[in-house]
Design a protein around this motif. Structure first.
Motif, PDB file in Angstrom:
ATOM      1  N   PHE A   1       0.841  -1.203   0.000  1.00 10.32           N
ATOM      2  CA  PHE A   1       0.000   0.000   0.000  1.00 10.32           C
ATOM      3  C   PHE A   1       0.877   1.253   0.000  1.00 10.32           C
ATOM      4  O   PHE A   1       0.683   2.165  -0.803  1.00 10.32           O
TER       5      PHE A   1
ATOM      6  N   ARG B   1      -9.680   3.262   2.511  1.00 13.47           N
ATOM      7  CA  ARG B   1     -10.570   3.089   1.356  1.00 13.47           C
ATOM      8  C   ARG B   1     -10.598   4.290   0.412  1.00 13.47           C
ATOM      9  O   ARG B   1     -10.622   4.095  -0.804  1.00 13.47           O
TER      10      ARG B   1
ATOM     11  N   THR C   1      -6.452  -7.169   1.046  1.00 13.10           N
ATOM     12  CA  THR C   1      -6.957  -6.482   2.233  1.00 13.10           C
ATOM     13  C   THR C   1      -8.277  -7.102   2.682  1.00 13.10           C
ATOM     14  O   THR C   1      -8.491  -7.316   3.865  1.00 13.10           O
ATOM     15  N   SER C   2      -9.140  -7.413   1.722  1.00 17.80           N
ATOM     16  CA  SER C   2     -10.441  -7.993   2.094  1.00 17.80           C
ATOM     17  C   SER C   2     -10.279  -9.424   2.621  1.00 17.80           C
ATOM     18  O   SER C   2     -11.043  -9.861   3.470  1.00 17.80           O
TER      19      SER C   2
ATOM     20  N   PHE D   1      -7.708   3.914  -1.912  1.00 23.60           N
ATOM     21  CA  PHE D   1      -7.966   2.882  -2.920  1.00 23.60           C
ATOM     22  C   PHE D   1      -8.811   3.459  -4.051  1.00 23.60           C
ATOM     23  O   PHE D   1      -8.500   3.264  -5.227  1.00 23.60           O
TER      24      PHE D   1
ATOM     25  N   SER E   1      -6.577  -4.600  -2.937  1.00 18.85           N
ATOM     26  CA  SER E   1      -7.914  -4.632  -2.327  1.00 18.85           C
ATOM     27  C   SER E   1      -8.368  -6.056  -2.059  1.00 18.85           C
ATOM     28  O   SER E   1      -9.025  -6.312  -1.048  1.00 18.85           O
ATOM     29  N   THR E   2      -8.000  -7.011  -2.917  1.00 20.18           N
ATOM     30  CA  THR E   2      -8.365  -8.410  -2.654  1.00 20.18           C
ATOM     31  C   THR E   2      -7.593  -8.957  -1.464  1.00 20.18           C
ATOM     32  O   THR E   2      -8.143  -9.713  -0.673  1.00 20.18           O
TER      33      THR E   2
ATOM     34  N   TRP F   1      -3.854  -1.886  -7.432  1.00 21.11           N
ATOM     35  CA  TRP F   1      -4.933  -1.521  -6.500  1.00 21.11           C
ATOM     36  C   TRP F   1      -5.930  -2.663  -6.355  1.00 21.11           C
ATOM     37  O   TRP F   1      -6.409  -2.939  -5.250  1.00 21.11           O
ATOM     38  N   ILE F   2      -6.251  -3.326  -7.461  1.00 20.03           N
ATOM     39  CA  ILE F   2      -7.181  -4.463  -7.397  1.00 20.03           C
ATOM     40  C   ILE F   2      -6.573  -5.585  -6.563  1.00 20.03           C
ATOM     41  O   ILE F   2      -7.233  -6.148  -5.683  1.00 20.03           O
TER      42      ILE F   2
END
Length: 122
Positions: free
Chosen positions: A4, A67, A118-119, A70, A115-116, A111-112
């Motif tokens: 990040f 967020r 992180t989730s 992102f 984000s995956t 970024w994608i």
């Protein structure tokens, strides 16, 4: 979180450099990107990108919900991908913009991916 921070550093600096370039030296900018009829518009876009860069970069120092970073990073990349490829392929702007579009694809993919990851960790 390490990815990040690196992504923010790289993308915010990339945006800042490409934003400042036409403001500082429009002639060298046009040597690479092609002649521009509306120089005021090029400089306006450059000026508008400076706060985008600084806002994205601020997430390195302000420890808050990530967020918005992102969204800003991914959607800025998506906007440039759309413009760069559409207008390059339509012969409205120089093909050098496809190089920028490719760099922006890498930002969007990062970024994608981030984000995956992180989730998954939530």
């Amino acid at each position: 979180m390490k990815l990040f921070r690196w992504l923010i550093k790289i993308q915010s600096v990339y945006i800042l450099v490409t934003a400042l370039w036409p403001l500082i030296d429009i002639e060298s900018f046009m040597m690479i990107t092609g002649y521009k009829k509306d120089i005021w518009l090029v400089k306006t876009v450059g000026a508008l990108l400076i706060p985008v860069s600084l806002t994205l970069g601020s997430f390195l120092f302000v420890h808050t919900d990530a967020r918005p970073a992102f969204l800003l990073g991914a959607l800025t990349a998506l906007a440039f991908i759309s413009v760069d490829f559409y207008y390059s392929l339509s012969d409205v702007i120089s093909n050098i913009y496809m190089l920028d579009g490719t760099i922006e694809i890498l930002f969007l993919l990062a970024w994608i991916y981030l984000s995956t990851q992180t989730s998954k960790s939530r």
